[in-house]
Design a protein around this motif. Sequence first.
Motif, PDB file in Angstrom:
ATOM      1  N   UNK A 156       0.239  -1.087  -0.583  1.00  0.00           N
ATOM      2  CA  UNK A 156      -0.081  -0.154  -0.053  1.00  0.00           C
ATOM      3  C   UNK A 156       0.594   1.602   0.352  1.00  0.00           C
ATOM      4  N   UNK A 157       1.308   2.030  -1.451  1.00  0.00           N
ATOM      5  CA  UNK A 157       2.167   3.173  -0.742  1.00  0.00           C
ATOM      6  C   UNK A 157       1.281   4.570  -1.734  1.00  0.00           C
ATOM      7  N   UNK A 234       2.022 -10.572   4.234  1.00  0.00           N
ATOM      8  CA  UNK A 234       2.716  -9.457   4.705  1.00  0.00           C
ATOM      9  C   UNK A 234       2.254  -7.907   3.878  1.00  0.00           C
ATOM     10  N   UNK A 235       2.136  -7.451   4.641  1.00  0.00           N
ATOM     11  CA  UNK A 235       1.173  -6.215   3.758  1.00  0.00           C
ATOM     12  C   UNK A 235       2.066  -4.966   4.691  1.00  0.00           C
ATOM     13  N   UNK A 236       3.143  -4.039   3.578  1.00  0.00           N
ATOM     14  CA  UNK A 236       4.032  -3.748   3.614  1.00  0.00           C
ATOM     15  C   UNK A 236       2.892  -2.183   2.805  1.00  0.00           C
ATOM     16  N   UNK A 237       2.863  -1.608   4.626  1.00  0.00           N
ATOM     17  CA  UNK A 237       2.080  -0.064   4.238  1.00  0.00           C
ATOM     18  C   UNK A 237       2.536   1.176   4.864  1.00  0.00           C
ATOM     19  N   UNK A 238       2.799   2.215   3.289  1.00  0.00           N
ATOM     20  CA  UNK A 238       3.446   3.817   3.572  1.00  0.00           C
ATOM     21  C   UNK A 238       2.156   4.569   3.481  1.00  0.00           C
ATOM     22  N   UNK A 239       2.257   5.815   4.835  1.00  0.00           N
ATOM     23  CA  UNK A 239       1.741   6.491   4.715  1.00  0.00           C
ATOM     24  C   UNK A 239       0.764   6.590   6.044  1.00  0.00           C
ATOM     25  N   UNK A 240       0.469   7.447   6.326  1.00  0.00           N
ATOM     26  CA  UNK A 240      -0.366   8.604   7.657  1.00  0.00           C
ATOM     27  C   UNK A 240      -0.385   7.341   9.215  1.00  0.00           C
ATOM     28  N   UNK A 253      -4.487  -8.219  13.958  1.00  0.00           N
ATOM     29  CA  UNK A 253      -5.458  -9.845  14.300  1.00  0.00           C
ATOM     30  C   UNK A 253      -6.034 -10.538  14.273  1.00  0.00           C
ATOM     31  N   UNK A 254      -5.019 -10.487  12.725  1.00  0.00           N
ATOM     32  CA  UNK A 254      -4.591 -12.176  12.313  1.00  0.00           C
ATOM     33  C   UNK A 254      -3.051 -12.792  12.323  1.00  0.00           C
ATOM     34  N   UNK A 255      -2.645 -11.756  12.934  1.00  0.00           N
ATOM     35  CA  UNK A 255      -1.569 -12.344  13.115  1.00  0.00           C
ATOM     36  C   UNK A 255      -0.022 -13.037  11.898  1.00  0.00           C
ATOM     37  N   UNK A 256      -0.810 -12.032  10.956  1.00  0.00           N
ATOM     38  CA  UNK A 256       0.237 -11.286  10.015  1.00  0.00           C
ATOM     39  C   UNK A 256       1.392 -10.902  10.324  1.00  0.00           C
ATOM     40  N   UNK A 257       2.276 -10.488   8.981  1.00  0.00           N
ATOM     41  CA  UNK A 257       2.922  -9.692   9.673  1.00  0.00           C
ATOM     42  C   UNK A 257       2.775  -7.906   8.720  1.00  0.00           C
ATOM     43  N   UNK A 258       3.119  -6.570   9.484  1.00  0.00           N
ATOM     44  CA  UNK A 258       3.062  -5.549   8.536  1.00  0.00           C
ATOM     45  C   UNK A 258       4.368  -4.483   8.927  1.00  0.00           C
ATOM     46  N   UNK A 259       4.800  -4.379   7.374  1.00  0.00           N
ATOM     47  CA  UNK A 259       5.783  -3.263   7.327  1.00  0.00           C
ATOM     48  C   UNK A 259       5.377  -1.923   7.406  1.00  0.00           C
ATOM     49  N   UNK A 260       6.172  -1.241   8.430  1.00  0.00           N
ATOM     50  CA  UNK A 260       5.153   0.292   8.244  1.00  0.00           C
ATOM     51  C   UNK A 260       6.119   1.494   8.116  1.00  0.00           C
ATOM     52  N   UNK A 261       5.903   1.517   7.499  1.00  0.00           N
ATOM     53  CA  UNK A 261       6.397   2.679   7.062  1.00  0.00           C
ATOM     54  C   UNK A 261       5.884   4.527   7.165  1.00  0.00           C
ATOM     55  N   UNK A 262       5.390   4.947   8.467  1.00  0.00           N
ATOM     56  CA  UNK A 262       4.058   6.618   8.501  1.00  0.00           C
ATOM     57  C   UNK A 262       5.150   7.659   8.539  1.00  0.00           C
TER      58      UNK A 262
END
Length: 508
Positions: A156-157, A234-240, A253-262
């Motif tokens: 998500x960019x 894996x969800x990699x999300x950049x934003x607010x 909540x589903x014990x997935x991995x996230x990579x957050x760049x906020x």
Amino acid sequence: MHDILQQLGITENNNGASTGSNWVKSSGKVITSFSPVDGKKIADVVSADDKAYEEVINTASKAFLEWRLWPSPKRGDVVRQFAESLRKYKEPLGKLVSYEMGKSLQEGYGEVQEMIDICDFAVGLSRQLHGLTMHSERPGHRMYEQWHPLGIVGIISAFNFPVAVWSWNTALALVCGDVCVWKPSEKTPLCAVACQKIIADVFTANNVPEGVCNLLVGERELGERMAADVRIPLVSATGSTRMGKAVGAAVGARLGRSLLELGGNNAIIISKDADLDMALVGCVFGAVGTAGQRCTTTRRLIIHEEVYNSFRDKLVNAYKQLRIGNPLDENVHVGPLIDKDAVKMYEDAIERCKTEGGKFLVEGGVLKGDGYESDCYVKPAVAEVQPHFNVVQHETFAPILYLMKYKTFDEAVAIQNGVPQGLSSSIMTLNLREAEAFLSAAGSDCGIANVNIGTSGAEIGGAFGGEKETGGGRESGSDAWRIYMRRQTNTINYSNKLPLAQGIKFDL
Ligand code: UN1
């Protein structure tokens, strides 16, 4: 611009769902992309509907089964060819980035260069996805670890880096054997369509299975859907930060991995021992580059009281030289904000700053008239503030720079760290002790800490990301690739006995 769009395969009506060379039928909402440069409509994109989403995820899931078995250096070779293709498309793609997003042409080209650089990095990495070997405590045993592909990476960019952030994730994910599903910002969908076409051609030439790189244009609900989808490990999300908290919670909540760049709230400390002329360039570029819409934008200057007046005067003078206008004109420093909502947030922040007692040394304002028809051009502003002001504690994605004064080094570090975000930070100093203290465990609390350069414009070779409300993720260089893979520990017994670990006796 017409020629550029044509070169990139953008038409008046574009499909926003793709599994590669196949553009998936969809009857989702039509998103119109307007340029903040001149306010004109560029083209339409049909967003992905539920059916298109399912088709894309199913195709991606199937593609993964095949792609994960390609030797990594072979995957790297495809990424190498993608970089070659980007070199060819650098000019039109850079121009489209500049026109659709509004950043200066130099920065548009720079962004495509960043894509090329990360691909080159990933090609080398494709032969270096190393695991460790460990010494087993048992005789006749070998223990080691290996890194396997993970699955679908949801990307998500944000609008501010409409192509580079996708490529940071994609280039690494591809060599790691993952497949990608990209939801670009709905504010810059055409940049995404252009990238998808470029990569799809490379894939076709290499018989890469359909579904390895996928595009899903859509709005917030689409991102929410991806965050909740167990098929996306894996969800990699950049934003607010607001977006990141929602994505992080749903993926968690589903014990997935996230990579957050906020969000960032990046500061530069200007020491009394700084080279002030050099510091000036770093501060001004950091504050006004991309019209203050980088997550690494310099938002705060913390200036030693002894050099405060002289540096403030230099800064105000430099702001007078800034040329604001059409970013496609190479003489311009500052282009428009992304849209009118962003202009409203900029105006609100200025108001709030004044209400809290901020004093503007360089007044802001929205530019009107010839060349500014989109109503998205604003004047970069500079205000004297106190560190605790609410407005100073928050990230406003606009060119507003806050100045603060300090007496002692410890006070400067406390101000720098005293915000909820922790992305990028710098100190301008020629004093070795100060520089090292700033980089020490008791210094900056950010993911990026620099000496004698600004807060923005990080190279791809380092891990990129930050702490606290910035989300903790790391993308791009160093060993950021690890989050795109799953680690497996393997122990092999080549003896003719089966000793148990920890010395446990279990005789039958
Ligand atoms: C972003 O703003 O999301 O360090 C990324 C920089 C760029 C990347 C910024 N290389 O400013």
